[in-house]
Scaffold this motif. Structure first.
Motif, PDB file in Angstrom:
ATOM      1  N   PHE A  93     -20.584 -59.843 108.813  1.00  0.00           N
ATOM      2  CA  PHE A  93     -19.249 -60.328 109.187  1.00  0.00           C
ATOM      3  C   PHE A  93     -18.389 -59.224 109.783  1.00  0.00           C
ATOM      4  O   PHE A  93     -17.543 -59.478 110.646  1.00  0.00           O
ATOM      5  N   TRP A 138     -17.781 -66.911  98.467  1.00  0.00           N
ATOM      6  CA  TRP A 138     -18.292 -66.166  99.620  1.00  0.00           C
ATOM      7  C   TRP A 138     -17.204 -65.912 100.659  1.00  0.00           C
ATOM      8  O   TRP A 138     -17.254 -64.935 101.407  1.00  0.00           O
ATOM      9  N   ALA A 139     -16.211 -66.803 100.697  1.00  0.00           N
ATOM     10  CA  ALA A 139     -15.149 -66.649 101.691  1.00  0.00           C
ATOM     11  C   ALA A 139     -14.352 -65.375 101.466  1.00  0.00           C
ATOM     12  O   ALA A 139     -13.769 -64.824 102.408  1.00  0.00           O
ATOM     13  N   VAL A 191     -14.611 -63.769 113.196  1.00  0.00           N
ATOM     14  CA  VAL A 191     -15.023 -64.623 112.088  1.00  0.00           C
ATOM     15  C   VAL A 191     -14.368 -65.980 112.306  1.00  0.00           C
ATOM     16  O   VAL A 191     -13.136 -66.092 112.398  1.00  0.00           O
ATOM     17  N   ARG A 224      -9.859 -63.026 112.737  1.00  0.00           N
ATOM     18  CA  ARG A 224     -10.197 -64.222 111.959  1.00  0.00           C
ATOM     19  C   ARG A 224      -9.420 -65.412 112.504  1.00  0.00           C
ATOM     20  O   ARG A 224      -8.186 -65.383 112.546  1.00  0.00           O
ATOM     21  N   SER A 236     -17.840 -68.810 108.784  1.00  0.00           N
ATOM     22  CA  SER A 236     -17.504 -68.878 107.365  1.00  0.00           C
ATOM     23  C   SER A 236     -17.084 -70.310 107.067  1.00  0.00           C
ATOM     24  O   SER A 236     -16.142 -70.828 107.669  1.00  0.00           O
ATOM     25  N   TYR A 237     -17.763 -70.957 106.138  1.00  0.00           N
ATOM     26  CA  TYR A 237     -17.512 -72.378 105.869  1.00  0.00           C
ATOM     27  C   TYR A 237     -17.937 -72.696 104.446  1.00  0.00           C
ATOM     28  O   TYR A 237     -18.602 -71.896 103.780  1.00  0.00           O
ATOM     29  N   GLU A 262     -16.240 -62.745 103.338  1.00  0.00           N
ATOM     30  CA  GLU A 262     -16.316 -63.061 104.757  1.00  0.00           C
ATOM     31  C   GLU A 262     -14.967 -62.906 105.452  1.00  0.00           C
ATOM     32  O   GLU A 262     -14.869 -62.380 106.562  1.00  0.00           O
ATOM     33  N   ASP A 309     -25.202 -68.824 107.650  1.00  0.00           N
ATOM     34  CA  ASP A 309     -26.147 -68.455 106.591  1.00  0.00           C
ATOM     35  C   ASP A 309     -27.262 -69.467 106.357  1.00  0.00           C
ATOM     36  O   ASP A 309     -28.431 -69.104 106.209  1.00  0.00           O
ATOM     37  N   ILE A 352     -13.487 -69.354 110.789  1.00  0.00           N
ATOM     38  CA  ILE A 352     -13.308 -69.974 109.481  1.00  0.00           C
ATOM     39  C   ILE A 352     -13.150 -71.473 109.677  1.00  0.00           C
ATOM     40  O   ILE A 352     -12.156 -71.936 110.268  1.00  0.00           O
ATOM     41  N   TYR A 399     -12.697 -75.120 100.979  1.00  0.00           N
ATOM     42  CA  TYR A 399     -13.031 -73.810 101.540  1.00  0.00           C
ATOM     43  C   TYR A 399     -12.276 -72.688 100.844  1.00  0.00           C
ATOM     44  O   TYR A 399     -12.819 -71.609 100.593  1.00  0.00           O
TER      45      TYR A 399
END
Length: 595
Positions: free
Chosen positions: A121, A213-214, A127, A224, A54-55, A217, A98, A129, A208
């Motif tokens: 996810f 989208w975060a 996940v 996480r 996730s970025y 995710e 992605d 991050i 971020y």
């Protein structure tokens, strides 16, 4: 588990089914070596253990190469740096990212993959991050150390083991707001240093935290880990500290957090996952960002539950932004059988009835939404509507309750503690209230404002809610309003407008609670108004004389509309004292056209 090349060069082979996915094997390498990986498609039943990245994409025009199955693929600098930091020197790492694992140029594939993003996810081992690299002065190290120190302190003070943080449904409300009186202001803690707060301002200023989208995710999986450069820390600690920083606006402003994204980090895995009302979720998510404005809806689609009209929100990148957002209005009308979806327009849209979910909506106090309220200004009616999709016109039935005659602008920040606690704030506040009170007084025979008008104003400014966003007693709100005015106004002005018996009845009220909660946001203008038939109310957007108050069938709040020829444009929703319980529901109904 090593993923074999399987003859795939980038996306040269389409995914075999709509629920297939691609995984990449990030090959080992040292700092100065190119980033290389292998890519192949898999079915869920055959998928190996993997980690999901996730970025934030970063600047889409700033690209740098990685090598996928031996061939060059340009990706954003942000992803390139993340992969360099996350790869091992001596072994491969299986990831999902992605920009590499989805063929972004294949519109149908993009839609199908977005539809299963939550599962991607959710099924990941962890996940990861990634918020960005460290600085030369090692700010990340100090920031992470500070997060560990503060979160340990908070958990000890509140009696919550760090390991239990993930089981708390809403850190902000169930912990911070509930127990804020038991916690010192952050800079009064023994561990407080200027360097600590500077490092945390830097840390929470990473884009971020604003990425739409975060939300999906970070909420799909309880495992996480957040990475910043070479540092890593559990996500729940990051969220807890962000909650703590935002609870006192005076501290937040004084230490530079106004420009940081603490509220976003605090709510991403709390407020945004709680609402059963998906319109509230979109509302809160409007402050987050997305490269594609349609993704404010599509990026949350798997978190949205609809009883009816779910097909209207399915990811479809062949739709224009206007079409996608227009379909969200239709889905709201169909799914909720109310006109509540119209409450989310800001008065700046065109067409005016289609919310722009990609423009921040915190121009209204965000805590005004989310809880069921008893307002039925049109009685127990249901909406009657039709959408002309050729001309983007909404036809809707209801009644006009009157025209606005007097208007005074104000801002939600008016009720913040920082306005009451500083000389400049008090002076500014004093001038605003002099104008508002004079306007109310001019509609009466005496300068002293009657109790009924004071109550109508008090209840309208608070939208009839207390500091916890619960339905409030109108008499208590009135007493707090009077106590608030006594704190704010000079004595001469206060005595000029407030009757002595009203003042005496309010001596025990806490004026500092009036108009709360207010956070460290930039709230655009709202408006206080009085209609031609002497209704007092407040609108979440600027209004002007001759705007009309319209009550739609099936509405929770009246709308303020601006006439535009034979049509109207929405300015925003309003609370109007004496109208919210259907007092005028027997008025003559008509169908109007909203452009």
């Amino acid at each position: 588990m090593r993923i074999k090349k399987a003859g795939l060069a980038r996306w040269s082979t389409a995914l075999s089914t709509k629920i297939s996915l691609r995984l990449l094997e990030l090959l080992p390498g040292s700092d100065n070596e190119p980033v290389s990986c292998l890519l192949r498609s898999v079915e869920w039943i055959d998928a190996p253990n993997y980690e999901a990245l996730s970025y934030a994409w970063g600047d889409p025009s700033a690209l740098t190469p990685v090598f996928v199955n031996g061939k060059r693929l340009d990706v954003t600098v942000s992803l390139h740096i993340a992969l360099k930091h996350l790869r091992y020197e001596d072994q491969s790492r299986v990831l999902w990212a992605d920009a590499i694992c989805i063929n972004q140029l294949d519109i149908p594939e993009r839609g199908h993959q977005v539809s299963q993003m939550r599962r991607i996810f959710q099924q990941a081992k962890t996940v990861l991050i990634w918020i960005g690299p460290d600085t030369e002065t090692r700010q990340a190290q100090l920031a992470v150390e500070s997060i560990l120190t503060i979160s340990d302190f908070l958990c000890q003070r509140l009696g919550i083991p760090v390991s239990d943080l993930d089981s708390v449904d809403n850190l902000y409300y169930e912990v911070m707001t509930k127990y804020r009186d038991a916690l010192p202001v952050p800079n009064n803690c023994g561990f407080s240093t200027e360097a600590m707060w500077k490092s945390l301002v830097w840390f929470y200023s990473h884009p971020y935290f604003t990425r739409v989208w975060a939300i999906q995710e970070a909420n799909a999986n309880s495992e996480r880990l957040l990475y910043c450069g070479l540092e890593k820390v559990a996500w729940n600690r990051v969220s807890l500290v962000a909650c703590y920083i935002t609870i006192e606006t005076a501290f937040s402003q004084a230490f530079g957090f106004t420009s940081a994204y603490c509220w976003w980090a605090a709510t991403m895995t709390t407020d945004l996952v709680q609402p059963k009302n998906w319109l509230l979720m979109l509302y809160l998510a409007s402050t987050f960002s997305a490269t594609d404005p349609r993704d404010v809806i599509y990026g949350l689609r798997s978190m949205v539950k609809l009883d009816r009209g779910e097909e209207l929100l399915e990811p479809d990148y062949s739709k224009t932004v206007t079409e996608a957002y227009r379909d969200s209005v239709e889905a709201g009308l169909v799914n909720f059988n109310t006109t509540d979806v119209l409450l989310y327009v800001q008065g700046i849209e065109d067409p005016s009835w289609i919310p722009r979910w990609d423009i921040p909506m915190l121009f209204r106090n965000p805590f005004r939404f989310g809880k069921p309220l008893p307002w039925k200004p049109a009685g127990g009616t249901r909406p009657k509507w039709a959408i002309d999709k050729d001309f983007n016109i909404l036809n809707i039935s209801g009644f006009i309750a009157g025209s606005i005659k007097h208007v005074e602008p104000y801002n939600e920040s008016l009720f913040g503690n920082f306005m009451e606690d500083s000389p400049d704030g008090r002076e500014s506040s004093d001038e605003i209230w002099k104008r508002i009170l004079k306007t109310i007084s001019n509609t009466q025979e005496l300068e002293l404002i009657g109790l009924h008008a004071l109550k109508a104003a008090a209840v309208s400014f608070c939208f009839a809610l207390d500091e916890n966003s619960n339905l409030a007693d109108e008499d208590i709100l009135t007493q707090r309003f009077v106590a608030y005015l006594e704190l704010t106004l000079d004595e001469k002005t206060y005595r000029k407008y407030i009757p002595e018996f009203v003042s005496e009845n309010s001596v025990k009220a806490d004026g500092k609670l009036f108009g709360k909660p207010v956070r460290d946001f930039k709230y655009p203008e709202s408006s206080f108004f009085i209609t031609e038939n002497n209704f007092i109310g407040c609108c979440v957007s600027p209004t002007r004389p001759d705007d009309v108050v319209f009550v739609a069938h099936g509405s929770t709040y009246p709308l303020v509309l601006r006439p535009d020829g034979d049509e109207f444009r929405i300015r925003g929703f309003a609370y109007i004292h004496g109208l919210m319980h259907g007092e005028q529901k027997d008025s003559e109904f008509q169908s109007i056209r909203i452009r």
